[in-house]
Write an enzyme that holds these catalytic residues in place. Structure first.
Site, PDB file in Angstrom:
ATOM      1  N   LYS A  22       0.839  -1.204   0.000  1.00  0.00           N
ATOM      2  CA  LYS A  22       0.000   0.000   0.000  1.00  0.00           C
ATOM      3  C   LYS A  22       0.879   1.262   0.000  1.00  0.00           C
ATOM      4  O   LYS A  22       0.658   2.182  -0.785  1.00  0.00           O
ATOM      5  CB  LYS A  22      -0.907   0.027   1.250  1.00  0.00           C
ATOM      6  N   ASN A  23       1.854   1.283   0.887  1.00  0.00           N
ATOM      7  CA  ASN A  23       2.644   2.506   1.037  1.00  0.00           C
ATOM      8  C   ASN A  23       3.606   2.744  -0.121  1.00  0.00           C
ATOM      9  O   ASN A  23       4.219   3.807  -0.211  1.00  0.00           O
ATOM     10  CB  ASN A  23       3.410   2.491   2.366  1.00  0.00           C
ATOM     11  N   ARG A 122       0.430  14.796  12.643  1.00  0.00           N
ATOM     12  CA  ARG A 122       0.887  14.563  11.265  1.00  0.00           C
ATOM     13  C   ARG A 122       0.921  15.847  10.424  1.00  0.00           C
ATOM     14  O   ARG A 122       0.176  16.003   9.459  1.00  0.00           O
ATOM     15  CB  ARG A 122       0.034  13.481  10.597  1.00  0.00           C
ATOM     16  N   ASP A 308       4.231   0.893  12.175  1.00  0.00           N
ATOM     17  CA  ASP A 308       3.007   0.250  11.703  1.00  0.00           C
ATOM     18  C   ASP A 308       2.835  -1.172  12.243  1.00  0.00           C
ATOM     19  O   ASP A 308       1.760  -1.747  12.122  1.00  0.00           O
ATOM     20  CB  ASP A 308       2.979   0.213  10.156  1.00  0.00           C
ATOM     21  N   ARG A 400      -9.005  -0.100   4.312  1.00  0.00           N
ATOM     22  CA  ARG A 400      -8.227   0.893   3.566  1.00  0.00           C
ATOM     23  C   ARG A 400      -6.885   0.311   3.145  1.00  0.00           C
ATOM     24  O   ARG A 400      -6.333   0.701   2.113  1.00  0.00           O
ATOM     25  CB  ARG A 400      -7.923   2.114   4.458  1.00  0.00           C
TER      26      ARG A 400
HETATM   27  C1  UD1 Z   1       4.172   6.879   6.132  1.00  0.00           C
HETATM   28  C2  UD1 Z   1       3.308   5.658   5.974  1.00  0.00           C
HETATM   29  C3  UD1 Z   1       2.720   5.221   7.321  1.00  0.00           C
HETATM   30  C4  UD1 Z   1       3.850   5.045   8.340  1.00  0.00           C
HETATM   31  C5  UD1 Z   1       4.743   6.283   8.389  1.00  0.00           C
HETATM   32  C6  UD1 Z   1       5.963   6.085   9.274  1.00  0.00           C
HETATM   33  C7  UD1 Z   1       2.457   5.953   3.728  1.00  0.00           C
HETATM   34  C8  UD1 Z   1       1.286   6.185   2.842  1.00  0.00           C
HETATM   35  N1  UD1 Z   1       2.231   5.974   5.051  1.00  0.00           N
HETATM   36  O1  UD1 Z   1       3.317   7.929   6.596  1.00  0.00           O
HETATM   37  O2  UD1 Z   1       2.041   3.982   7.144  1.00  0.00           O
HETATM   38  O3  UD1 Z   1       3.279   4.841   9.617  1.00  0.00           O
HETATM   39  O4  UD1 Z   1       5.216   6.605   7.069  1.00  0.00           O
HETATM   40  O5  UD1 Z   1       6.701   4.992   8.873  1.00  0.00           O
HETATM   41  O6  UD1 Z   1       3.547   5.709   3.255  1.00  0.00           O
HETATM   42  N2  UD1 Z   1       6.208  14.763  10.263  1.00  0.00           N
HETATM   43  C9  UD1 Z   1       6.425  16.082  10.524  1.00  0.00           C
HETATM   44  N3  UD1 Z   1       6.326  16.971   9.480  1.00  0.00           N
HETATM   45  C10 UD1 Z   1       6.039  16.570   8.218  1.00  0.00           C
HETATM   46  C11 UD1 Z   1       5.827  15.199   7.968  1.00  0.00           C
HETATM   47  C12 UD1 Z   1       5.919  14.310   9.012  1.00  0.00           C
HETATM   48  O7  UD1 Z   1       6.682  16.469  11.658  1.00  0.00           O
HETATM   49  O8  UD1 Z   1       5.971  17.412   7.326  1.00  0.00           O
HETATM   50  C13 UD1 Z   1       6.273  13.790  11.387  1.00  0.00           C
HETATM   51  C14 UD1 Z   1       4.927  13.107  11.626  1.00  0.00           C
HETATM   52  O9  UD1 Z   1       4.070  13.884  12.416  1.00  0.00           O
HETATM   53  C15 UD1 Z   1       5.337  11.829  12.305  1.00  0.00           C
HETATM   54  C16 UD1 Z   1       6.685  11.538  11.659  1.00  0.00           C
HETATM   55  O10 UD1 Z   1       7.139  12.744  11.042  1.00  0.00           O
HETATM   56  O11 UD1 Z   1       5.496  12.034  13.678  1.00  0.00           O
HETATM   57  C17 UD1 Z   1       6.659  10.437  10.622  1.00  0.00           C
HETATM   58  O12 UD1 Z   1       5.747  10.784   9.589  1.00  0.00           O
HETATM   59  P1  UD1 Z   1       6.002  10.389   8.072  1.00  0.00           P
HETATM   60  O13 UD1 Z   1       7.263   9.572   7.955  1.00  0.00           O
HETATM   61  O14 UD1 Z   1       5.884  11.599   7.248  1.00  0.00           O
HETATM   62  O15 UD1 Z   1       4.762   9.437   7.807  1.00  0.00           O
HETATM   63  P2  UD1 Z   1       3.808   9.445   6.550  1.00  0.00           P
HETATM   64  O16 UD1 Z   1       4.597   9.657   5.316  1.00  0.00           O
HETATM   65  O17 UD1 Z   1       2.640  10.279   6.827  1.00  0.00           O
END
Ligand code: UD1
Length: 421
Positions: A22-23, A122, A308, A400
């Site tokens: 999925k990711n 997030r 996850d 999902r």
């Molecule tokens: C992706 C995965 C999700 C997984 C996560 C962490 C997908 C579709 N989803 O989510 O399943 O749990 O990686 O492995 O690939 N953060 C910030 N600022 C930002 C972006 C992120 O502070 O602009 C923080 C988030 O709040 C969180 C951390 O970084 O605490 C990790 O988030 P991120 O790696 O971005 O996760 P996703 O890409 O949303």
């Protein structure tokens, strides 16, 4: 409302094939926005999130042909929309991944603030930091974000990520692919899904090096063509089935799994006494030996233990004698499953980002809520070993992200039913 009814089951036994990740597939689909030709993506899992991404791409002008059940051809006309539909984007956080390629291709992108699981604030500040570094002007207003490229176009820069965010790394990588000059993403995420995306982008004509390390170098190109690509296997689905074998003290053979991608899960299961071995046909998980031992886990960006898999692993730890500690460092609000597991008889105490599990408890079926995608999977696992019936509501979260979830569990001997009234 649809629910799962899970009965205490015999130890799971048999074989399961893991679907495309999925990711990985969601950013791959978004990357098709950069192409001037048709992109063919294979091993596409049938998921609600994939449907949402399809709808978003179609709303931007894409033609999507389902060549086979798991093969998608995606193409765009020369002129495309640059505003992503608000209703669609608010359904799924990963839809924000269209922002980078849209901005890069059209010079302007307007996207609603993303939705998704409620596992933490997030934010998207790191995505925006990357777009700004490449020269974009960012306007944040009324729950939407607009990015506008400068007159001469985006120009490569060095972007330091304060946290190795998966989504920000992907978005910036896609955005930089068509920028002028060279971009470096420093402290980049190293997840296998990042490597998969970089491989696809390179097939499309991008010039990306270092994906899978903490520094990614992207030399901008002027145009990108269509490409064929097969999605990598879903390491989180694989981990979920490894834990399904472990929690039921069963024996499972897992096909279509990359051992390197599940290393931390393998290591932790082995610490608990579960046998995990790679054979010619796939990965064997054997947990019928007794007794199993408690262990501690701490979630971290890849190659650390995946956030996850934290909740499914915690469900397993409730069944193992002794005390285990789980520390969540990636998301700030990812213990919502604890109250649900405790409702089933688990003894888990949390303090901040730390949970202490007093294991070896006898679980009882109860009415519980799937508070997020992986929490839902954790409750299914707990339901398989709990006496009586576990009724899980809000299962749309689970649907999902897991393909043919019920069928795969049933094929292994699980007693699980989906009811929709
Ligand atoms: C992706 C995965 C999700 C997984 C996560 C962490 C997908 C579709 N989803 O989510 O399943 O749990 O990686 O492995 O690939 N953060 C910030 N600022 C930002 C972006 C992120 O502070 O602009 C923080 C988030 O709040 C969180 C951390 O970084 O605490 C990790 O988030 P991120 O790696 O971005 O996760 P996703 O890409 O949303």
């Amino acid at each position: 409302m649809a629910r799962f009814l899970v009965q205490k089951s015999e130890p799971l036994n048999g074989e399961v094939k893991i679907s495309g990740a999925k990711n990985a597939v969601l950013p791959l689909m978004a990357a098709a926005l950069l192409s001037e030709g048709t992109c063919r993506i294979m091993e596409v899992p049938q998921l609600k999130d994939v449907e949402v991404m399809k709808d978003i791409l179609i709303s931007l002008g894409a033609t999507i042909e389902e060549v086979e059940e798991d093969i998608l051809d995606i193409s765009f006309p020369d002129v495309i929309e640059n505003e992503a539909d608000y209703d669609l984007v608010s359904k799924m956080r990963a839809s924000f991944l269209v922002m980078g390629p849209l901005l890069s291709r059209t010079g302007r992108a307007k996207v609603h603030m993303p939705g998704g699981c409620t596992i933490g604030a997030r934010p998207i500040d790191l995505h925006l930091k990357g777009f700004r570094a490449l020269g974009a002007e960012i306007i944040q207003k009324d729950n939407y974000v607009e990015a506008i490229a400068p007159e001469g176009g985006l120009v490569g820069e060095s972007v330091y990520l304060d946290f190795p965010s998966v989504g920000a790394t992907e978005n910036i990588m896609m955005c930089a692919a068509l920028a002028q000059g060279t971009t470096y993403i420093v402290n980049a995420a190293e997840e296998p899904e990042i490597v998969d995306l970089a491989n696809f982008l390179n097939k499309m004509g991008a010039r990306i090096k270092g994906a899978g390390t903490d520094t990614i170098k992207i030399e901008g190109v002027t145009s990108m063509k269509g490409a064929y690509h097969t999605v990598i296997p879903d390491r989180i689905e694989a981990g979920t089935f490894m834990l399904a074998g472990a929690i039921t003290r069963g024996q499972i053979l897992i096909h279509n799994i990359v051992p390197d991608h599940v290393k931390p899960i393998t290591a932790k299961l082995r610490e608990c006494g579960v046998i995990v071995e790679m054979g010619d046909e796939g990965m064997y998980v054997v947990a019928d030996q007794k007794p199993l031992r408690a262990t501690d886990i701490k979630t971290l960006p890849y190659p650390g233990f995946p956030t996850d898999i934290q909740s499914p692993f915690m469900a397993f730890l409730t069944t193992v004698e002794g005390s285990s500690t789980v520390i969540e460092t990636v998301f700030e609000n990812r213990f919502m499953h604890v109250a649900e597991l405790n409702r089933m008889g688990a003894n888990i105490k949390t303090s901040g980002n730390k949970a202490i599990i007093h294991g070896g408890r006898h679980l009882e079926g109860a009415q519980v809520i799937a508070t997020d995608l992986r929490a839902g999977a954790a409750l299914v696992l707990a339901g398989l070993v709990a006496d009586g019936t576990t009724e899980i509501s809000e299962i749309y979260h689970v649907e999902r992200g897991y393909e043919k979830f019920i069928n795969k569990f049933k094929a292994l001997g699980a007693s699980i039913l989906r009811i929709d009234d």
